[in-house]
Design a protein around this motif. Structure first.
Motif, PDB file in Angstrom:
ATOM      1  N   ILE A  34      50.037  48.428  45.059  1.00 36.44           N
ATOM      2  CA  ILE A  34      49.789  47.796  43.769  1.00 36.44           C
ATOM      3  C   ILE A  34      48.523  46.966  43.868  1.00 36.44           C
ATOM      4  O   ILE A  34      48.383  46.149  44.788  1.00 36.44           O
ATOM      5  N   MET A  35      47.613  47.174  42.921  1.00 39.73           N
ATOM      6  CA  MET A  35      46.401  46.346  42.841  1.00 39.73           C
ATOM      7  C   MET A  35      46.386  45.610  41.512  1.00 39.73           C
ATOM      8  O   MET A  35      46.614  46.212  40.454  1.00 39.73           O
ATOM      9  N   ALA A  36      46.099  44.313  41.561  1.00 36.96           N
ATOM     10  CA  ALA A  36      45.911  43.509  40.356  1.00 36.96           C
ATOM     11  C   ALA A  36      44.434  43.247  40.154  1.00 36.96           C
ATOM     12  O   ALA A  36      43.700  42.997  41.115  1.00 36.96           O
ATOM     13  N   VAL A  37      43.988  43.332  38.908  1.00 34.52           N
ATOM     14  CA  VAL A  37      42.597  43.043  38.543  1.00 34.52           C
ATOM     15  C   VAL A  37      42.597  41.786  37.679  1.00 34.52           C
ATOM     16  O   VAL A  37      43.254  41.744  36.638  1.00 34.52           O
ATOM     17  N   LEU A  38      41.866  40.754  38.125  1.00 39.26           N
ATOM     18  CA  LEU A  38      41.823  39.487  37.417  1.00 39.26           C
ATOM     19  C   LEU A  38      40.391  39.145  37.040  1.00 39.26           C
ATOM     20  O   LEU A  38      39.453  39.422  37.789  1.00 39.26           O
ATOM     21  N   GLY A  39      40.243  38.528  35.880  1.00 36.00           N
ATOM     22  CA  GLY A  39      38.934  38.074  35.436  1.00 36.00           C
ATOM     23  C   GLY A  39      39.077  37.347  34.115  1.00 36.00           C
ATOM     24  O   GLY A  39      40.065  37.531  33.402  1.00 36.00           O
ATOM     25  N   PRO A  40      38.107  36.519  33.770  1.00 34.25           N
ATOM     26  CA  PRO A  40      38.175  35.774  32.509  1.00 34.25           C
ATOM     27  C   PRO A  40      38.002  36.696  31.310  1.00 34.25           C
ATOM     28  O   PRO A  40      37.597  37.866  31.453  1.00 34.25           O
ATOM     29  N   ASN A  41      38.305  36.183  30.123  1.00 32.62           N
ATOM     30  CA  ASN A  41      38.114  36.955  28.895  1.00 32.62           C
ATOM     31  C   ASN A  41      36.665  37.429  28.785  1.00 32.62           C
ATOM     32  O   ASN A  41      35.729  36.677  29.062  1.00 32.62           O
ATOM     33  N   GLY A  42      36.509  38.685  28.370  1.00 31.95           N
ATOM     34  CA  GLY A  42      35.183  39.214  28.136  1.00 31.95           C
ATOM     35  C   GLY A  42      34.439  39.700  29.360  1.00 31.95           C
ATOM     36  O   GLY A  42      33.277  40.103  29.255  1.00 31.95           O
ATOM     37  N   CYS A  43      35.095  39.702  30.528  1.00 29.83           N
ATOM     38  CA  CYS A  43      34.393  40.104  31.751  1.00 29.83           C
ATOM     39  C   CYS A  43      34.345  41.623  31.932  1.00 29.83           C
ATOM     40  O   CYS A  43      33.636  42.123  32.801  1.00 29.83           O
ATOM     41  N   GLY A  44      35.125  42.370  31.133  1.00 32.44           N
ATOM     42  CA  GLY A  44      35.071  43.828  31.216  1.00 32.44           C
ATOM     43  C   GLY A  44      36.262  44.483  31.889  1.00 32.44           C
ATOM     44  O   GLY A  44      36.151  45.625  32.354  1.00 32.44           O
ATOM     45  N   LYS A  45      37.405  43.811  31.922  1.00 31.75           N
ATOM     46  CA  LYS A  45      38.578  44.401  32.572  1.00 31.75           C
ATOM     47  C   LYS A  45      39.005  45.704  31.897  1.00 31.75           C
ATOM     48  O   LYS A  45      39.265  46.708  32.568  1.00 31.75           O
TER      49      LYS A  45
END
Length: 261
Positions: A34-45
Motif C-alpha cells: 500500500i502506498m499513500a500519496v500526500l500533498g497540500p491542496n492544488g499540488c497535483g495529486k
C-alpha cells in the motif's frame, strides 16, 4: 526482489509551457503493498493519479504499470436512479458484449463484490439513498468486480465520519494484505498513511517529492515542510498493544503565530 505494480521515473506534467504542476517525480508501488500519496491542496495529486492510470499522458517521464488497475474516485452523485446492484454491474462493462445485458454470472460477481465490502443487503436499494460511507463501499465493490490487480483511490475517506474512515482503511488493508492487491491512495490525513500504508510519497514542492517506506519518510520534519504546520508523532498503548499516530499542533498560539508570519 519484489516486482513493481507501478513505477514512475522523471515524471512531470504541465498544462502550459513552463507552467509545471510537478516535475522530476520518482516512485514505485511494489506488488501487494500500500502506498499513500500526500500533498497540500492544488499540488497535483489527482493529476498524478490520471497519469498513473493512463487517462492523461505525462509531459515528460515514464510510467510503467504491470497488471489491471481499477479506480475509486472521491464521493460523487449520479444523475439517474440506479440501484446499488446496477452501480456495481457498471464495473463489469468490459466483460459484457456491446448492446448485451449483464448475465447471471455478472450479477453473481457483483453480489459477491458487494458481500466483500459488507453491502450485500443493500443490493436493491437506490444508490442515492445511501450515506456517504455506504456509497464509497459501493464504489469499492464496483472497482473490485472488474477483478483488478491494482486499486487506485482518490481521497477515499473524503467527507466521511470517523467510523466510515476506519471502515475504508480496513478494506484497503484487507485488499492488500489478504487479497494480494497493490493499493495506491491519496489522502489529506497523514495518520491514515501511518495506519495502513507500507510506503508513502510526499509531494513537497512542484520540483521535489520524496518516497519510500513510511518509517523513513513520514517524519515530523517532512510533514512540517509539506503542510506548513507542526505535526507530532505520538506513541500510545491500546488494548495492550503499542500504536502510533500523527497529530497536528493547532493550538491558538501556533495559529496566531502563523497569521503573523
Amino acid at each position: 526482489m519484489t516486482r513493481d505494480a507501478i513505477a514512475f521515473t522523471g515524471l512531470g506534467h504541465a498544462y502550459r509551457r513552463d507552467e509545471w504542476i510537478f516535475r522530476g517525480y520518482h516512485g514505485r508501488l511494489a506488488k501487494g503493498r500500500i502506498m499513500a500519496v500526500l500533498g497540500p491542496n492544488g499540488c497535483g495529486k489527482t493529476t498524478l493519479l490520471r497519469l498513473l492510470l493512463g487517462i492523461a499522458a505525462p509531459t515528460e517521464g515514464q510510467v510503467t504499470i504491470e497488471g489491471k488497475a481499477a479506480f475509486v474516485p472521491q464521493l460523487f452523485q449520479v444523475g439517474f436512479d440506479y440501484s446499488v446492484l446496477d452501480m456495481v454491474l457498471m464495473g463489469r462493462a468490459a466483460k459484457v458484449a456491446l448492446l448485451a445485458q449483464p448475465s447471471r454470472r455478472d450479477e453473481e460477481a457483483a453480489l459477491a463484490a458487494l458481500d466483500r465490502v459488507g453491502m450485500a443487503d443493500f443490493a436493491s436499494r437506490p444508490f442515492h439513498h445511501l450515506s456517504g460511507g455506504q456509497r464509497q463501499m459501493v464504489i469499492f465493490a464496483r472497482a473490485l468486480v472488474s477483478a483488478p490487480e491494482i486499486m487506485i483511490l482518490d481521497e477515499p475517506s473524503s467527507a466521511l465520519d470517523l467510523r466510515n474512515q476506519a471502515v475504508i482503511l480496513e478494506r484497503m488493508a484487507m485488499l492488500a494484505h489478504h487479497d494480494g492487491l497493490s493499493v495506491l491512495f491519496t489522502t489529506h490525513h497523514p495518520h491514515h498513511a501511518l495506519s495502513v500504508a507500507d510506503d508513502v510519497l510526499l509531494m513537497l514542492r512542484p520540483d521535489h517529492a520524496v518516497s519510500g517506506p513510511v518509517a523513513d519518510i513520514l517524519t515530523e520534519d517532512n510533514l512540517r515542510q509539506l503542510y506548513g504546520v507542526p505535526l507530532k508523532l505520538l506513541g500510545f498503548e491500546h488494548e495492550g498493544r503499542p500504536h502510533r499516530t500523527l497529530a497536528p499542533v493547532l493550538t491558538p498560539e501556533v495559529i496566531l503565530e502563523r497569521g503573523r508570519s
